[in-house]
Motif scaffolding. Structure first.
Motif, PDB file in Angstrom:
ATOM      1  N   UNK A 150       4.392  30.343  90.409  1.00 25.81           N
ATOM      2  CA  UNK A 150       3.883  29.178  89.664  1.00 25.81           C
ATOM      3  C   UNK A 150       5.028  28.397  89.031  1.00 25.81           C
ATOM      4  N   UNK A 151       5.963  29.096  88.426  1.00 22.21           N
ATOM      5  CA  UNK A 151       7.089  28.431  87.769  1.00 22.21           C
ATOM      6  C   UNK A 151       7.990  27.730  88.785  1.00 22.21           C
ATOM      7  N   UNK A 152       8.133  28.319  89.942  1.00 23.24           N
ATOM      8  CA  UNK A 152       8.960  27.699  90.973  1.00 23.24           C
ATOM      9  C   UNK A 152       8.324  26.416  91.504  1.00 23.24           C
ATOM     10  N   UNK A 153       6.996  26.323  91.445  1.00 19.51           N
ATOM     11  CA  UNK A 153       6.315  25.097  91.893  1.00 19.51           C
ATOM     12  C   UNK A 153       6.563  23.938  90.936  1.00 19.51           C
ATOM     13  N   UNK A 154       6.850  24.222  89.674  1.00 19.67           N
ATOM     14  CA  UNK A 154       7.226  23.179  88.720  1.00 19.67           C
ATOM     15  C   UNK A 154       6.089  22.558  87.941  1.00 19.67           C
ATOM     16  N   UNK A 155       4.854  22.868  88.288  1.00 17.92           N
ATOM     17  CA  UNK A 155       3.693  22.331  87.563  1.00 17.92           C
ATOM     18  C   UNK A 155       2.789  23.493  87.180  1.00 17.92           C
ATOM     19  N   UNK A 156       2.453  23.570  85.893  1.00 16.56           N
ATOM     20  CA  UNK A 156       1.608  24.651  85.371  1.00 16.56           C
ATOM     21  C   UNK A 156       0.270  24.074  84.926  1.00 16.56           C
TER      22      UNK A 156
END
Length: 297
Positions: A150-156
């Motif tokens: 999730x953090x690697x995708x950049x949007x939470x």
């Protein structure tokens, strides 16, 4: 030897009675006027507080966040705000019903507990404004594979579960009619980690969907963080709370108007009857009675 004669006029008793009656009737007329004025003022207050509630209008702001990381955690603090205007003739307030709300993040289609949310108490004066501010505190572990992805995708995507207590305080005639309403809200928004931008929120009251939390989460339509459309909308009162406040207001004002109006009419009629009341004449005395007192030496 008769040295002199002194004449003393005796005030007729019926004149004294008439004077007392006139004084009492004037006092009753003054009291009646005060009661009529109070009744009229209460009627204007009733009109002023009808309807008992007009929807508050709120406009969401773009939020912001602080992001920090170490070897084990990514800590995110998000601030969400909305500006509200109160069109009512009394103050309104809102605060969290308990210390902290729960905060979740959506990872791999599931919700994972990530932190807490806190709402700053807010009070809006009559015809005034205020800012509702919610702070979200999250700590995301790097050791969780889904969180790491999730953090690697950049949007939470963030989901909050809050219990909000709104208070209405209608102050009139030095008497306060206060009602409280507790509402559980499920809200969702997005955070972009690189820019630290916080998107607009979408909230669903649990009462609308029968109190089912999972159904409320499923019905959330979280706006993308790139959505810049300003969101303004009314905050409506539930039908049950509106009916309860209306009953309280109408009962209070109805009693005050009825009692003050009845007392005003009663005192007016008493004053009128006292002015018209005949004064009985005492036998042996008239308005021209004079007693002679002789002083002899």
């Amino acid at each position: 030897v008769l040295l002199g004669v002194r004449y003393q006029a005796i005030r007729p008793p019926q004149m004294a009675l008439r004077g007392r009656n006139a004084m009492c009737s004037m006092l009753l007329l003054a009291l009646s006027a005060l009661l009529f004025a109070f009744c009229a003022y209460t009627v204007t207050q009733l009109v002023q507080y009808t309807p008992v509630y007009r929807p508050v209008v709120c406009t969401q702001r773009r939020g912001y966040s602080d992001v920090s990381s170490d070897a084990m955690w990514t800590n995110i603090t998000a601030h969400v705000q909305k500006d509200c205007l109160n069109p009512n003739n009394y103050a309104l307030g809102a605060r969290a019903d308990h210390e902290d709300g729960e905060v979740f993040v959506r990872a791999d289609g599931a919700l994972k507990l990530a932190g807490v949310s806190r709402q700053r108490p807010m009070v809006m004066a009559e015809h005034g404004g205020g800012t509702v501010e919610t702070t979200v505190l999250m700590s995301l572990p790097w050791g969780d594979a889904s969180i790491q992805t999730l953090l690697q995708q950049g949007v939470v995507q963030v989901v909050t579960d809050d219990v909000i207590r709104s208070e209405t305080s209608l102050l009139t005639l030095k008497r306060s009619l206060t009602t409280c309403n507790v509402k559980r809200m499920v809200c969702g928004f997005e955070i972009e980690l690189a820019s630290k931008s916080v998107g607009y929120r979408h909230c669903v009251p649990l009462a609308v969907i029968g109190g089912d939390w999972s159904q409320a989460v499923a019905s959330l339509r979280i706006p993308p963080v790139s959505d810049n459309k300003t969101r303004t909308g009314p905050v409506r009162m539930s039908k049950e709370r509106y009916a309860k406040m209306s009953r309280k207001k109408n009962t209070l004002f109805g009693i005050l108007i009825t009692v003050s109006g009845a007392l005003a009419i009663s005192t007016l009629m008493c004053a009128r009857s006292m002015l018209k009341r005949p004064v009985a004449e005492k036998s042996g005395s008239t308005t021209n009675d004079v007693a002679l007192s002789k002083v002899a030496v």
